[in-house]
Design a protein around this motif. Structure first.
Motif, PDB file in Angstrom:
ATOM      1  N   THR A  86     -14.535  -8.078  12.278  1.00 49.55           N
ATOM      2  CA  THR A  86     -14.334  -7.365  13.537  1.00 49.55           C
ATOM      3  C   THR A  86     -14.901  -8.162  14.694  1.00 49.55           C
ATOM      4  O   THR A  86     -14.286  -8.274  15.765  1.00 49.55           O
ATOM      5  N   VAL A 128     -10.239  -5.433   7.504  1.00 52.43           N
ATOM      6  CA  VAL A 128     -10.219  -5.385   8.968  1.00 52.43           C
ATOM      7  C   VAL A 128      -9.005  -6.136   9.509  1.00 52.43           C
ATOM      8  O   VAL A 128      -8.334  -5.672  10.443  1.00 52.43           O
ATOM      9  N   THR A 207     -17.667  -2.021  13.386  1.00 53.33           N
ATOM     10  CA  THR A 207     -16.392  -2.216  12.686  1.00 53.33           C
ATOM     11  C   THR A 207     -15.209  -1.682  13.491  1.00 53.33           C
ATOM     12  O   THR A 207     -14.088  -1.658  12.993  1.00 53.33           O
ATOM     13  N   LEU A 209     -12.499  -2.296  16.050  1.00 51.31           N
ATOM     14  CA  LEU A 209     -11.805  -3.411  16.678  1.00 51.31           C
ATOM     15  C   LEU A 209     -11.631  -3.171  18.177  1.00 51.31           C
ATOM     16  O   LEU A 209     -11.290  -2.063  18.611  1.00 51.31           O
TER      17      LEU A 209
END
Length: 348
Positions: A86, A128, A207, A209
């Protein structure tokens, strides 16, 4: 993870973006490195310590290229991989780019960690990337003393819509999309002082984005963007001030993640926070009455932190609405840009 394996964080002398070289040390290392020769297609290079390099491919596309890696900030291998990925992708979003693919950078003590644990780190990173809609298309791995993981991240943006840290204008409002305190929470985690709610806040923030960045190109009034990571809010605001040749004024009480305030007030801090302050403190004006712990939070290293956006005052509410619609519930105004020398002033 095997019960006989050590904690990931015990294998690293630092974690997350707190591993970064202090700004003053980095500047000293790079001072004698010659500037790259002029390249007509290099839109963004090293001139203002921006988040990524940008290379014009054609009239419609420019390549955004960056890399980021660090040592564990948490012990769960899957979470470590998610956080590192991320964080790496954030630099693409900070330039207004949309990621297209990534390469994994892996350094692991293979005689200490099991292949299962190492695999979980890579799976976390891949999850991710999948959420960002891109593949991990390759990478490189080495046997190292400390566990290291990150990505080379590549993205695309229109050449005329590249966002940099140098376009802020006097009168702009500064909006931060994520609350501060990741460094404090990670330090508390290592000290065994972080409760479940605090850990959940840490993971949720690191985490998430920064996808909102890809929606900023072409948005009315958006003049400059950077992400707030290892140098803390003050350090990255100073880079914006230097890039734009203006003064940045910040509030002294920016939004904080859950559980941060009592931990910081009780003395929990990172070593990187102090190193940051020593590196650029001569260019920061702090109010006399600001408590030490609040000062430390302004230099607190933010692993996978939020975007700092300089936007025309009349468009600030629209940007806040966009950020909140993207899930950044603590997005808030944290300052403004004014005429003056390239430095940062903090209000009471």
């Amino acid at each position: 993870m095997s019960t006989t394996e050590p904690r990931l964080t015990s294998l690293a002398h630092g974690g997350g973006c707190g591993c970064k070289l202090a700004p003053a040390v980095l500047q000293d290392i790079l001072k004698d490195i010659p500037q790259a020769a002029a390249f007509a297609n290099l839109i963004v290079g090293t001139e203002t310590s921006d988040d990524a390099a940008v290379w014009r491919l054609n009239d419609q596309q420019a390549l955004v290229a960056t890399t980021d890696f660090f040592m564990p900030v948490v012990d769960d291998p899957f979470d470590f991989g998610r956080i590192a990925a991320t964080n790496a992708l954030s630099d693409v979003y900070a330039m207004g780019g949309a990621p297209i693919f990534a390469l994994a950078l892996v350094g692991m003590p293979v005689n200490v960690l099991s292949t299962e644990t190492i695999g979980r780190i890579l799976q976390g990173g891949a999850s991710v990337c999948a959420a960002a809609g891109i593949p991990v298309a390759g990478g490189h791995s080495i046997d190292s003393v400390e566990p290291i993981y990150g990505l080379v991240a590549l993205g695309l943006v229109h050449p005329d819509q590249v966002l940099t840290n140098r376009g802020a204008r006097a009168g702009d409002v500064l909006i931060l999309t994520k609350a501060l305190g990741v460094g404090v929470l990670s330090a508390a985690f290592k000290q065994g002082r972080l409760d479940e709610a605090g850990y959940a806040a840490l993971i949720a923030s690191t985490t998430k984005l920064n996808t909102v960045g890809a929606k900023l190109p072409g948005m009315a009034g958006v003049h400059a963007v950077t992400d707030v990571t290892g140098f803390g809010l003050l350090g990255h605001a100073l880079e914006m001030a230097r890039g734009s040749g203006l003064t940045v004024e910040l509030i002294g009480h920016p939004p904080l993640l859950e559980a941060v305030e009592p931990l910081a007030a009780s003395g929990v801090r990172t070593g990187a926070s102090g190193r940051n302050r020593e590196s650029y403190g001569a260019f920061i004006d702090l109010p006399a009455g600001l408590p030490d712990w609040r000062r430390d939070l302004l230099t607190d290293p933010q692993t996978s932190g939020g975007l700092l956006v300089s936007v025309a005052a009349g468009q600030a509410e629209a940007l806040l609405e966009l950020a909140r619609a993207e899930g950044f519930g603590q997005a808030a105004v944290v300052g403004r840009v004014v005429d003056g020398p390239a430095r940062v002033r903090v209000g009471a």
